[in-house]
Design an enzyme around this catalytic site. Structure first.
Site, PDB file in Angstrom:
ATOM      1  CG  ASP A 164      83.892 -49.828  49.330  1.00 25.14           C
ATOM      2  OD1 ASP A 164      83.772 -50.244  50.727  1.00 25.14           O
ATOM      3  OD2 ASP A 164      85.091 -49.412  49.258  1.00 25.14           O
ATOM      4  CB  CYS A 180      81.434 -48.334  53.742  1.00 26.01           C
ATOM      5  SG  CYS A 180      80.699 -46.517  54.347  1.00 26.01           S
ATOM      6  CB  CYS A 195      86.993 -52.652  63.018  1.00 22.98           C
ATOM      7  SG  CYS A 195      87.806 -51.794  61.369  1.00 22.98           S
ATOM      8  CB  ALA A 255      84.715 -53.223  49.915  1.00 22.98           C
TER       9      ALA A 255
END
Lengths: 347, 384
Positions: free
Chosen positions: B204, B181, B310, B183
């Site tokens: 992506d 993933c 994140c 991007a």
């Protein structure tokens, strides 16, 4: 107050004093012989200065020793006596008003060039406004320029301050924090009062209370004062009564924002909803603004000094950049000229 | 209080949702008649208060204030530009290379009463990565990156914590690498910076985001390097990689879509906390398991995978890792072993603030002194 009133009307009718009368009065006071002697010396001192030594009658004797200047000297002597008499009158009045010998000395020495009657008039106005002798002395020591005020302006300002509810002893604190309250333009005071009454919608009583407790608002820029109130009311959800009670308006906007936004982002302060409720009770305002930074961090924020230091820097930068953006927005909005829906504008 | 409403007050009420929203990211004023009364950013904050307040307890306030304040960046030096000159310039600004400091100054200490085992090769950090940050408590900003004389940009500004998953992956020269993933491309760029990639596959799902990734690679990596590294950019469905390219890769990075916690508190546009995206948000852990499973299946036995997000959420982090390992064991008969990153964490403790109680993996938590993250990462080895 009746006694003071009697005393005030009494000194208007004082007869001119002679040396003997002064001597008798000072003997009657009796306590501090040294200060009274000093006082006598002061009374005989010519305004240009010069100490006469022990005896108050030295100079006239000296004058008498030079026959060719006798006429001029007699005039000079009479002049000195007249001034001394006037000063004697002033001193007596001051003592009657409740000033101690020490106070009188201080007052007379602040601005030696002041005409004694001017001094008395200015002091009287303050006494009439309900100030006690000690605070009057303090005020003049800190702001000797007050003695230079024209008495008419003094009277006019006194009456305005009375109208604002600042007589009867409330003036002490105002004068202490903001001595310019007598020297500043009336218009400027009116503007501040106007902001508090018309823009912030405080009651007349609340306005008096604010001026009494946070006299520094008189020094503030009117726009910033209004913003400060709006911050309290809208952003922090504090009502009028509490703004007055907690002396909110005396703290700087920077300090208030730093501490409030810090708490808010920590999740320890929440703006109350429409019903005035929050999920968790907000800390008391005194625990936010009145306490020292160390106590604020330990007790209210429960955070460290180093984190708060970093936060202050970040917030300062955010404020700077947001002001720049709002300026851009305003200039762009002027170009667009579309009123937004659902918004009210001030007339 | 009608008399009190005016321009200044309007601005203040706008900001009553606790943060200043950059003008360019506010909802489109011309299309929307009024501002949203309950913006997604506020919904996000409410959600976090509920879940993270419980999950982190006393730590939550300091994380919260950091998330709501300006984040800190790192400058990843572009090795394909004049990196030594760029490094010197960054040092002039009083920034320092935290990777260099960690690796050459962090000494592993043997625990008392235990014989110190020699660190296995997989513990070695990915090489050649140079990333500058300002010291703890220093809120200086880096100037924007500039085009260098070699036709590529001098450094790439990113959350310094984003480099940790790439460092942890431990690339070695000649590795075949997959970024599932990829991007917008910060971590992909870092993978290329190591100089270790024999092949790099960057994927992506979103074509527009894959386009951004291409732009980043073009701006930072010269054509010949891209050719030499056999960089391939695709926008296929990452969940299919087990079938598409099973058992191939030495190193796989699975940096999954998540609730992007910090981003969701500031950006209104396409915010995953919008009410219209609630179902999508609730299904995220399922998607994340599928992607991690695909990444593991695409790894050759003995190869390594790093999973990263994140987000601070247990549900998107440890639960996904543990759930995927179980799934692979039960449904595919594939055995996966989680690698202990304690030693790795100790190397970087001076720069980042780590959460002390992760069951598996490591979590960088934002702190005003080091406002990086959130960044969760977990390293795994495919055994069979």
């Amino acid at each position: 107050m009746a006694a003071l009133g009697w005393q005030v009307s009494a000194w208007h009718r004082l007869i001119p004093l002679t040396w003997s009368l002064i001597a008798r009065q000072t003997a009657q006071l009796g306590e501090q012989k040294r200060t009274t002697a000093l006082l006598l010396r002061k009374l005989t001192t010519v305004s240009s200065g010069g100490d006469l030594g022990e005896s108050p009658f030295v100079e006239p004797q000296k004058c008498a020793q030079e026959p060719e200047h006798r006429t001029g000297l007699t005039q000079c002597l009479l002049e000195k006596q007249r001034t001394a008499v006037e000063r004697g009158k002033i001193v007596s009045s001051l003592l009657d008003m409740g000033f101690s010998d020490v106070h009188v000395n201080e007052l007379l020495s602040i601005q030696p060039g002041t005409h004694p009657q001017q001094l008395l008039d200015i002091i009287s106005e303050l006494i009439l406004l309900g100030l006690n002798p000690e605070p009057v002395c303090v005020a003049f020591k800190r702001s000797p320029q007050l003695l230079k005020l024209p008495i008419m302006q003094m009277k006019k300002r006194s009456s305005y301050l009375r109208k604002l509810g600042l007589g009867e002893g409330k003036l002490k604190r105002v004068l202490y924090c903001c001595p310019e309250v007598f020297t500043m333009r009336q218009r400027d005071i009116e503007i501040i009062v106007g902001v508090l009454k018309e823009k912030c919608l405080f009651t007349v009583k609340q306005v008096t209370e604010i001026l009494h407790r946070c006299p520094c608002v008189l020094r503030e820029d009117p726009g910033e004062l209004e913003y400060k109130f709006q911050y309290a009311y809208f952003r922090m959800g504090i009502n009028h009564v509490d703004v007055v009670k907690t002396d909110f308006l005396q703290y700087s906007m920077t300090k208030t924002k730093e501490r409030h936004v810090f708490l808010e982002r920590l999740g320890r302060y929440q703006t109350p909803d429409k019903k005035g409720q929050t999920l968790v009770p907000n800390p008391l305002l005194k625990d936010i603004l009145r306490v020292s930074e160390a106590e604020f961090l330990a007790k209210t924020a429960c955070s460290s000094a180093e984190e708060f230091e970093v936060f202050k820097k970040l917030l300062a930068r955010e404020e700077e950049e947001s002001e720049g953006r709002m300026a851009d927005d305003e200039s762009l909005e002027e170009e667009e000229e579309e009123p937004e829906e659902g918004e009210e504008r001030e007339p | 209080m009608a008399a009190l409403v005016g321009k200044g007050v309007r601005d203040m009420l706008k900001r009553a949702d606790f943060m200043t929203v950059p003008r360019r990211q506010r909802h489109k004023k011309k299309w929307a008649a009024t501002e949203p009364k309950f913006p997604a950013t506020r919904l996000a904050l409410q959600n976090f208060d509920m879940t993270y307040g419980v999950q982190f307890g006393d730590l939550w306030p300091s994380i919260r204030v950091s998330l709501l304040s300006e984040q800190k960046y790192g400058a990843l030096v572009n090795n394909f530009a004049a990196w030594d000159r760029v490094s010197a310039e960054l040092e002039q600004l009083s920034a320092r290379d935290f990777v260099n400091e960690a690796i050459f100054h962090g000494e592993p200490e043997p625990e008392n009463g235990q014989t110190a085992a020699p660190p296995p090769a997989s513990w070695a950090c990915s090489p050649n990565l140079r990333c500058f940050t300002f010291a703890r408590g220093d809120v200086s900003r880096f100037p924007p990156a500039r085009l260098g004389s070699l036709g590529v940009m001098d450094y790439y500004l990113m959350d310094a914590a984003s480099l940790l998953p790439v460092l942890a992956l431990g690339l070695q020269p000649g590795d075949t690498v997959l970024d599932l993933c990829a991007a917008p491309g910060g971590k992909t760029l870092a993978l290329l910076q190591t100089g270790c990639c024999r092949n790099l596959a960057a994927n992506d799902l979103s074509t527009s985001r894959a386009g951004r990734l291409q732009k980043v690679l073009h701006s930072y990596v010269p054509q010949d390097v891209r050719d030499r590294n056999r960089v391939r950019v695709t926008s296929w469905d990452g969940r299919k990689w087990g079938e598409l390219e099973g058992d191939i890769y030495d190193r796989v990075l699975v940096d999954v879509p998540c609730t992007t916690d910090r981003h969701s508190l500031h950006e209104e546009e396409n915010n995953i906390f919008q009410r219209s995206r609630k179902k999508e948000r609730q299904m995220l852990p399922v998607l994340q398991v599928q992607l991690l499973a695909a990444g593991l299946l695409a790894t050759k036995p003995g190869g390594h995978v790093v999973y990263s997000t994140c987000s601070l959420s247990h549900l998107q982090n440890e639960y996904v890792v543990q759930g995927t390992i179980e799934l692979l064991a039960n449904q595919y008969g594939v055995k996966v072993h989680v690698e202990d990153l304690t030693h790795f964490r100790k190397l970087f403790m001076d720069t980042f603030s780590f959460f002390p109680s992760c069951q598996v993996g490591e979590l960088v938590i934002p702190n005003l002194m080091a406002n990086f993250g959130p960044m969760y990462f977990c390293k795994m080895c495919r055994m069979t």
